[in-house]
Design an enzyme around this catalytic site. Structure first.
Site, PDB file in Angstrom:
ATOM      1  N   ASP A 108      -3.738  -8.325  -8.307  1.00  0.00           N
ATOM      2  CA  ASP A 108      -3.143  -8.755  -9.568  1.00  0.00           C
ATOM      3  C   ASP A 108      -3.008 -10.271  -9.635  1.00  0.00           C
ATOM      4  O   ASP A 108      -2.938 -10.956  -8.608  1.00  0.00           O
ATOM      5  CB  ASP A 108      -1.751  -8.127  -9.744  1.00  0.00           C
ATOM      6  CG  ASP A 108      -1.817  -6.631  -9.996  1.00  0.00           C
ATOM      7  OD1 ASP A 108      -2.915  -6.141 -10.326  1.00  0.00           O
ATOM      8  OD2 ASP A 108      -0.775  -5.966  -9.861  1.00  0.00           O
ATOM      9  N   TYR A 109      -2.922 -10.772 -10.849  1.00  0.00           N
ATOM     10  CA  TYR A 109      -2.778 -12.207 -11.119  1.00  0.00           C
ATOM     11  C   TYR A 109      -1.620 -12.815 -10.322  1.00  0.00           C
ATOM     12  O   TYR A 109      -1.745 -13.908  -9.760  1.00  0.00           O
ATOM     13  CB  TYR A 109      -2.547 -12.395 -12.622  1.00  0.00           C
ATOM     14  CG  TYR A 109      -2.377 -13.821 -13.082  1.00  0.00           C
ATOM     15  CD1 TYR A 109      -3.461 -14.696 -13.125  1.00  0.00           C
ATOM     16  CD2 TYR A 109      -1.132 -14.295 -13.500  1.00  0.00           C
ATOM     17  CE1 TYR A 109      -3.317 -16.007 -13.571  1.00  0.00           C
ATOM     18  CE2 TYR A 109      -0.974 -15.600 -13.939  1.00  0.00           C
ATOM     19  CZ  TYR A 109      -2.070 -16.443 -13.973  1.00  0.00           C
ATOM     20  OH  TYR A 109      -1.916 -17.737 -14.413  1.00  0.00           O
TER      21      TYR A 109
END
Length: 243
Positions: A108-109
């Site tokens: 994830d970011y």
């Protein structure tokens, strides 16, 4: 060459290590691929070794296979491009990095940690296949203190939105009673979207901070955030071994 010896363009690209078949299809559809000097966007076209295949002007067989282990920082997208113009993982590669590599899976970011990049499509597909069972170790800072029943639910597998998780390994590394937080190590072999966050949320303990520390036998030892190294031949061979 006989028709039977020809192969689909996306398979030829994957075999050459450009990308997975799915990613190769995306490259074809978006006009990045030339066959014998002409842009090809059809999926059904077949090619053989006589055909000149180029991706963004580079002949596909000119690229050597690369296997990269990267320490992804938070605030970086695990992709080669982003429609919101955010920093992507390939932006961290050095300017003279020639090969077109793609991430194996995603982080994830806002998640940091170990991620692999390669231009070997078959290698990437094998690692991402559910049957391969690569253990992934995450360290999560979560809200609250896990109860015994919470740990049991995580360990035996739990029903999320559209799937049930496989059994996990859970180790509570520390607790901060005053702040109401815990540091927990979670080991899983799956890779569903947002799985770790969803698992902890499912037992009522949202994740504040998350990092992937291990991928199989690979660790982040010797790397700082944003840096990377090539895997050794022994490491690549070990990952390619059948489980």
């Amino acid at each position: 060459m006989a028709e039977a010896e020809k192969m689909r363009l996306q398979k030829a690209m994957a075999d050459a290590g450009i990308a997975s078949r799915r990613k190769s299809e995306e490259l074809i559809a978006s006009g990045h691929v030339l066959v014998n000097g002409k842009v090809v966007k059809e999926m059904g076209i077949k090619v053989d070794h006589h055909d000149k295949i180029e991706v963004d002007g580079v002949p596909i067989h000119d690229e050597k296979k690369r296997y990269i282990l990267m320490y992804k920082p938070r605030g970086v997208i695990s992709a080669v491009k982003d429609d919101k113009n955010r920093k992507v993982i390939t932006d961290l590669l050095e300017d003279d990095f020639r090969e077109r590599v793609y991430p194996v899976g995603r982080l994830d970011y806002d998640t940091s940690g170990l991620i692999l990049l390669t231009n070997d499509g078959d290698f990437a597909n094998k690692l991402m296949h559910p049957k391969y069972h690569v253990e992934k170790t995450y360290i999560a800072k979560i809200q609250g203190i896990l109860a015994v029943e919470d740990i049991k639910r995580l360990e035996r597998g739990m029903k999320l939105k559209d799937y049930k998780t496989s059994p996990a390994k859970v180790t509570v590394m520390s607790k901060d009673i005053k702040k109401g937080t815990s540091i927990v190590k979670l080991v899983i072999h799956e890779g569903h979207n947002h799985q770790v966050k969803n698992m902890f949320a499912g037992v009522g303990h949202p994740v504040n901070k998350l990092s992937r520390e291990k991928y199989g036998f690979l660790t982040l030892d010797g790397l700082v955030s944003g840096k990377y190294r090539d895997l050794s031949r022994i490491e690549v061979a070990k990952l390619k071994e059948k489980k």
